[in-house]
Design a protein around this motif. Structure first.
Motif, short mmCIF file in Angstrom:
data_model
loop_
_atom_site.label_atom_id
_atom_site.label_comp_id
_atom_site.label_asym_id
_atom_site.label_seq_id
_atom_site.Cartn_x
_atom_site.Cartn_y
_atom_site.Cartn_z
N UNK A 22 -6.75 3.84 5.10
CA UNK A 22 -7.19 2.65 5.83
C UNK A 22 -7.19 2.91 7.34
N UNK A 23 -6.15 3.57 7.81
CA UNK A 23 -6.04 3.89 9.22
C UNK A 23 -7.18 4.82 9.65
N UNK A 24 -7.48 5.82 8.86
CA UNK A 24 -8.58 6.74 9.18
C UNK A 24 -9.92 6.01 9.18
N UNK A 25 -10.10 5.09 8.24
CA UNK A 25 -11.34 4.31 8.20
C UNK A 25 -11.49 3.46 9.47
N UNK A 26 -10.39 2.84 9.89
CA UNK A 26 -10.43 2.03 11.11
C UNK A 26 -10.71 2.90 12.34
N UNK A 27 -10.09 4.07 12.40
CA UNK A 27 -10.34 4.98 13.51
C UNK A 27 -11.81 5.41 13.54
N UNK A 28 -12.36 5.67 12.38
CA UNK A 28 -13.75 6.08 12.28
C UNK A 28 -14.68 4.96 12.75
N UNK A 29 -14.41 3.75 12.30
CA UNK A 29 -15.23 2.61 12.71
C UNK A 29 -15.12 2.36 14.21
N UNK A 46 0.84 -1.19 0.00
CA UNK A 46 0.00 0.00 0.00
C UNK A 46 0.88 1.23 0.00
N UNK A 47 0.40 2.24 -0.67
CA UNK A 47 1.11 3.51 -0.64
C UNK A 47 0.83 4.17 0.70
N UNK A 48 1.66 5.11 1.09
CA UNK A 48 1.42 5.81 2.36
C UNK A 48 0.03 6.46 2.40
N UNK A 49 -0.44 6.99 1.29
CA UNK A 49 -1.76 7.61 1.25
C UNK A 49 -2.85 6.56 1.48
#
Length: 82
Positions: free
Chosen positions: A13-20, A5-8
């Motif tokens: 993905x990290x933001x989506x996990x935090x949101x969930x 995965x690219x850093x972006x």
């Protein structure tokens, strides 16, 4: 099989996990509050039920002891249309 995965993409993905996770934490707090309210309501209902059982027991004992003599009972009264 691994994906690169690219850093972006990793950031997304990290933001989506935090949101969930935040969404799930919110609902856990909401459910916890609902359980607390239900516990309080149940305790009140149990207290009311115990009080009603005690009063019913007292009435039954009074009836058995003959305290009802001389008193008219609603079931003994003749309705006005007879």
């Amino acid at each position: 099989m691994t994906q690169d995965f690219s850093p972006a993409e990793l950031n997304q993905l990290f933001e989506n996990l935090e949101s969930r996770l935040a969404y799930q934490e919110h609902w856990l707090d909401t459910l916890d509050q609902a359980v607390v309210q239900q516990e309080k309501r149940l305790a009140k209902l149990e207290q009311l039920s115990a009080l009603m059982r005690e009063r019913l027991r007292e009435q039954h004992q009074a009836f058995q002891a003959g305290d009802h003599q001389g008193e008219s009972r609603p079931e003994d009264e003749v309705p006005p249309h007879y």
